[in-house]
Design a protein around this motif. Sequence first.
Motif, PDB file in Angstrom:
ATOM      1  N   SER A 124       0.831  -1.208   0.000  1.00 23.52           N
ATOM      2  CA  SER A 124       0.000   0.000   0.000  1.00 23.52           C
ATOM      3  C   SER A 124       0.864   1.256   0.000  1.00 23.52           C
ATOM      4  O   SER A 124       0.595   2.216  -0.725  1.00 23.52           O
ATOM      5  CB  SER A 124      -0.925  -0.015   1.215  1.00 23.52           C
ATOM      6  OG  SER A 124      -1.699   1.163   1.271  1.00 23.52           O
ATOM      7  N   GLU A 125       1.922   1.247   0.797  1.00 25.04           N
ATOM      8  CA  GLU A 125       2.807   2.409   0.873  1.00 25.04           C
ATOM      9  C   GLU A 125       3.513   2.674  -0.456  1.00 25.04           C
ATOM     10  O   GLU A 125       3.698   3.823  -0.862  1.00 25.04           O
ATOM     11  CB  GLU A 125       3.852   2.179   1.972  1.00 25.04           C
ATOM     12  CG  GLU A 125       4.875   3.306   2.097  1.00 25.04           C
ATOM     13  CD  GLU A 125       5.992   2.975   3.064  1.00 25.04           C
ATOM     14  OE1 GLU A 125       6.934   3.798   3.189  1.00 25.04           O
ATOM     15  OE2 GLU A 125       5.948   1.903   3.696  1.00 25.04           O
ATOM     16  N   LEU A 126       3.873   1.612  -1.174  1.00 22.31           N
ATOM     17  CA  LEU A 126       4.647   1.760  -2.400  1.00 22.31           C
ATOM     18  C   LEU A 126       3.791   2.093  -3.619  1.00 22.31           C
ATOM     19  O   LEU A 126       4.314   2.572  -4.622  1.00 22.31           O
ATOM     20  CB  LEU A 126       5.439   0.479  -2.673  1.00 22.31           C
ATOM     21  CG  LEU A 126       6.553   0.162  -1.671  1.00 22.31           C
ATOM     22  CD1 LEU A 126       7.119  -1.227  -1.918  1.00 22.31           C
ATOM     23  CD2 LEU A 126       7.659   1.209  -1.758  1.00 22.31           C
ATOM     24  N   GLY A 127       2.503   1.820  -3.543  1.00 21.30           N
ATOM     25  CA  GLY A 127       1.641   2.148  -4.667  1.00 21.30           C
ATOM     26  C   GLY A 127       1.150   0.964  -5.474  1.00 21.30           C
ATOM     27  O   GLY A 127       0.645   1.143  -6.592  1.00 21.30           O
ATOM     28  N   PHE A 128       1.275  -0.240  -4.948  1.00 22.02           N
ATOM     29  CA  PHE A 128       0.710  -1.411  -5.628  1.00 22.02           C
ATOM     30  C   PHE A 128      -0.812  -1.363  -5.583  1.00 22.02           C
ATOM     31  O   PHE A 128      -1.413  -0.629  -4.780  1.00 22.02           O
ATOM     32  CB  PHE A 128       1.219  -2.702  -4.986  1.00 22.02           C
ATOM     33  CG  PHE A 128       2.649  -3.023  -5.303  1.00 22.02           C
ATOM     34  CD1 PHE A 128       2.987  -3.685  -6.475  1.00 22.02           C
ATOM     35  CD2 PHE A 128       3.670  -2.657  -4.432  1.00 22.02           C
ATOM     36  CE1 PHE A 128       4.316  -3.981  -6.772  1.00 22.02           C
ATOM     37  CE2 PHE A 128       4.996  -2.948  -4.722  1.00 22.02           C
ATOM     38  CZ  PHE A 128       5.319  -3.615  -5.900  1.00 22.02           C
ATOM     39  N   GLU A 129      -1.426  -2.199  -6.403  1.00 25.58           N
ATOM     40  CA  GLU A 129      -2.890  -2.238  -6.470  1.00 25.58           C
ATOM     41  C   GLU A 129      -3.465  -3.582  -6.058  1.00 25.58           C
ATOM     42  O   GLU A 129      -4.669  -3.701  -5.853  1.00 25.58           O
ATOM     43  CB  GLU A 129      -3.342  -1.925  -7.905  1.00 25.58           C
ATOM     44  CG  GLU A 129      -2.943  -0.524  -8.350  1.00 25.58           C
ATOM     45  CD  GLU A 129      -3.120  -0.306  -9.824  1.00 25.58           C
ATOM     46  OE1 GLU A 129      -3.432   0.832 -10.232  1.00 25.58           O
ATOM     47  OE2 GLU A 129      -2.944  -1.272 -10.608  1.00 25.58           O
ATOM     48  N   MET A 130      -2.605  -4.586  -5.924  1.00 30.99           N
ATOM     49  CA  MET A 130      -3.085  -5.919  -5.564  1.00 30.99           C
ATOM     50  C   MET A 130      -1.975  -6.689  -4.867  1.00 30.99           C
ATOM     51  O   MET A 130      -0.799  -6.552  -5.211  1.00 30.99           O
ATOM     52  CB  MET A 130      -3.548  -6.694  -6.806  1.00 30.99           C
ATOM     53  CG  MET A 130      -4.017  -8.123  -6.514  1.00 30.99           C
ATOM     54  SD  MET A 130      -4.467  -9.037  -8.013  1.00 30.99           S
ATOM     55  CE  MET A 130      -6.013  -8.244  -8.431  1.00 30.99           C
ATOM     56  N   VAL A 131      -2.368  -7.509  -3.895  1.00 38.28           N
ATOM     57  CA  VAL A 131      -1.478  -8.468  -3.249  1.00 38.28           C
ATOM     58  C   VAL A 131      -1.970  -9.862  -3.592  1.00 38.28           C
ATOM     59  O   VAL A 131      -3.165 -10.157  -3.485  1.00 38.28           O
ATOM     60  CB  VAL A 131      -1.438  -8.273  -1.725  1.00 38.28           C
ATOM     61  CG1 VAL A 131      -0.777  -9.463  -1.043  1.00 38.28           C
ATOM     62  CG2 VAL A 131      -0.704  -6.992  -1.365  1.00 38.28           C
ATOM     63  N   VAL A 132      -1.041 -10.726  -4.017  1.00 37.66           N
ATOM     64  CA  VAL A 132      -1.386 -12.102  -4.369  1.00 37.66           C
ATOM     65  C   VAL A 132      -0.700 -13.049  -3.398  1.00 37.66           C
ATOM     66  O   VAL A 132       0.528 -13.021  -3.246  1.00 37.66           O
ATOM     67  CB  VAL A 132      -0.967 -12.425  -5.817  1.00 37.66           C
ATOM     68  CG1 VAL A 132      -1.221 -13.898  -6.122  1.00 37.66           C
ATOM     69  CG2 VAL A 132      -1.708 -11.539  -6.799  1.00 37.66           C
ATOM     70  N   LEU A 133      -1.491 -13.868  -2.750  1.00 36.72           N
ATOM     71  CA  LEU A 133      -0.993 -14.902  -1.852  1.00 36.72           C
ATOM     72  C   LEU A 133      -0.775 -16.166  -2.679  1.00 36.72           C
ATOM     73  O   LEU A 133      -1.717 -16.800  -3.145  1.00 36.72           O
ATOM     74  CB  LEU A 133      -1.999 -15.153  -0.727  1.00 36.72           C
ATOM     75  CG  LEU A 133      -1.696 -16.282   0.263  1.00 36.72           C
ATOM     76  CD1 LEU A 133      -0.304 -16.148   0.854  1.00 36.72           C
ATOM     77  CD2 LEU A 133      -2.756 -16.313   1.360  1.00 36.72           C
ATOM     78  N   ASP A 134       0.467 -16.517  -2.877  1.00 38.73           N
ATOM     79  CA  ASP A 134       0.827 -17.652  -3.722  1.00 38.73           C
ATOM     80  C   ASP A 134       0.783 -18.956  -2.916  1.00 38.73           C
ATOM     81  O   ASP A 134       0.181 -19.018  -1.835  1.00 38.73           O
ATOM     82  CB  ASP A 134       2.209 -17.405  -4.351  1.00 38.73           C
ATOM     83  CG  ASP A 134       2.387 -18.101  -5.688  1.00 38.73           C
ATOM     84  OD1 ASP A 134       2.629 -19.321  -5.699  1.00 38.73           O
ATOM     85  OD2 ASP A 134       2.278 -17.424  -6.736  1.00 38.73           O
ATOM     86  N   ASP A 135       1.427 -19.972  -3.429  1.00 33.72           N
ATOM     87  CA  ASP A 135       1.395 -21.310  -2.844  1.00 33.72           C
ATOM     88  C   ASP A 135       1.810 -21.290  -1.372  1.00 33.72           C
ATOM     89  O   ASP A 135       2.600 -20.452  -0.947  1.00 33.72           O
ATOM     90  CB  ASP A 135       2.350 -22.201  -3.643  1.00 33.72           C
ATOM     91  CG  ASP A 135       2.076 -23.685  -3.445  1.00 33.72           C
ATOM     92  OD1 ASP A 135       1.170 -24.029  -2.673  1.00 33.72           O
ATOM     93  OD2 ASP A 135       2.780 -24.487  -4.080  1.00 33.72           O
ATOM     94  N   GLY A 136       1.259 -22.250  -0.593  1.00 29.59           N
ATOM     95  CA  GLY A 136       1.617 -22.400   0.815  1.00 29.59           C
ATOM     96  C   GLY A 136       0.537 -21.997   1.790  1.00 29.59           C
ATOM     97  O   GLY A 136       0.720 -22.148   3.007  1.00 29.59           O
TER      98      GLY A 136
END
Length: 730
Positions: free
Chosen positions: A356-368
Amino acid sequence: MAQLIHFDQLNHTFTLSNPQVTYIMEIVANHDLIHRYWGHPLTSYHFSNRPQLKKRTFAATPDPKQPELSPDFLPFECPIAFQGDYRSSTVQIQPLNAESPTRYHYQSYQIKTGAVDLPTLPHARESQAHSETLIITLYDDVAKVQLNLYYTIFADSAVIVRSVSVKNEGNQTIQIQRLLSASIDTPYDHQQLTTFHGTHQKEFQLDRTEIEHGTFRIGSSRGASGPQHPPYLALSQNATEFTGDVHALSLIYSGNHEASIERDQYDQLRLQIGLNSDTFTWNLAPGEAFQSPQALLNYSSNGFNGNSQNFHHFLTAHLLPPFWRQRKRPLLINSWEMSGFQVNDSLIRQLIDAASELGFEMVVLDDGWYHGRNNSQTSLGDWAPDQQKFPNGLKPLVTYAKQKGLQFGLWFEPEMISPKTALIKAHPDWVMRSQSYAPILGRGQYCLDLTNPAVQAFIIDTLSKTIDDLGLAYIKWDMNRHMTDPFSQSQHFMASEYTHRYWLGLYHVIDQLTTKYPQVLFENCSSGGGRLDPGMAYYFPQTWLSDNTDGFDRQQIQYGASYLFPPSTITGHISAIPNLQTGRSVPFTTRTALAASTNLGYEMPILDLTADQKKAIQNQLKVAKQERSLLTTSRFYRLQSPFTSDNCAWMFVTPTTVLIYAFNNRYHVDALTNLIKLPGLEPNALYQDCTTQQIYSGSELINCGLALPIIKGDFTVQKIKLTKLEMESD
């Protein structure tokens, strides 16, 4: 509205034509369908290229009165086995309990408005562009078997769509032993053949070879299209990126396939593409029909780049999911490289904060993330959050991400099952395996039997419930092994039918989910580009191109993939250095240029960045948001090939903007400059360099080129952005 398909009753010819391509067939001796032309648009046709045939020794002569008309050398549209054409056939059908192969003759034709709808297979979609379909029927009066040959042409595309269907109108079961989607006969004239080979982490490696006598054949028997030989084959003569004729074939299919070229004794070439005949047969009961996948026939007189642009336009306008065709894709950060299997609630919350601080628009939780998944050997199929890692489940994380202005995505590998899972204990019969032999593991996992409707329903229900419960905006759909033991424990059909039935089942599953959730971004992945093909592009608007994120290797992979796929359909992430796959350290600017040439994402850890690193990423994401629309609105040009030099360059062109990335992978002390010519610009327009403010004419950039300075160091990149100002005055 211009007519696209015409039948000349006097000359017995079919012509498919638009301003980009013409395709012509002739009915010979009232029963043979012969190929006459495929290439540059013609104003009219009067058989100028029809060869003067003569009788040949050892050539079968169905009509003794016309011995010069032998199947041994006629350029058939649909060559049939065992009928005197000893080259590779398109169709081979055998009635069961009979000793005679089938024999077909031309019967009739239909011309219909619109494209062909294939309910069970991915296919060319209807669009606003006018389209017409020619259906030519061949018939066997003895076996009562009907072949329908489909040809669709769109007013706005140089790509012609071909396929074949078989209908059993007899009273006994028949067996389809070979059924390809397209076959083209043309004279040999010192053309070259272009294909691709590859492997995991090294996809889309370019091959260009001379054509010798005999047959050259590539394909896949792995149960998937595979990175080894994607479904692509091109024929060219003295073609460059921007000049010369290129004829290319591809296939809207994701399973076992083959593509081949045969140079025969008379120096004729036969190009073919379709289902892999080594792994496919199909029993067809009376009244049943079978449809082949659709083949794409792509012609360009503007070299390989022109041919690629034809594919790019066709896939965008007539294949990709309509919702995502022109839509900007979110800038995301994926958890995998940061954490691997060791994900947990606290770590993902920190990732959300940093993103959020850096300016991304989505977080993806990958395998695990699911029950017991601490390594690659466990847990596939038990799709419930791991209670030790996520004691409150995933819903609070999704809510937290949304509060931070971020969308949330999740990784799945839906087609697989691990040993020692609750799912395999409950449903051991869901495993793809033979009844007689123990199933073979691949990457510590088995394949689920997608021919089983219960398995299909399980995947649809599992993903639907997860998407609904969590409010997901993105699914990364992975597949990390190829098929062994292609058998069903519950469905009863021949083993040689299994793989195609698997794909009918998987296509059904994906179609149900992507239709139900059109706004969810489904990303295709198979250990990277292991299943990147036009069939998957019908459902998935983008594909994770390769697990290899190295800033050097990626240049060849992306360059090769662009022969068929537009940049908007592939994904590239910025990863850490030294690179996990190669150990190579490539500068941040080069890695960002590569990723920004696709749908941009990040893999590199972002929790412990310095202030300078944070600022660099923030600036890079800001620029990416401004420029990402180029992926869906521009024409893409390859300018310098990393397969033939230390340089690699490509360009995005819109009516107002030109964006060039020029990579120099090895510094040479004797190099004076890197001169790049820029085709595709308007000759009479003026262009201004956004950095230097220098103004150039379009004609000089096209013909003289743009001289770039040589930067010291390896793996460097120069980014040049030009703005079109106005048209030059006379």
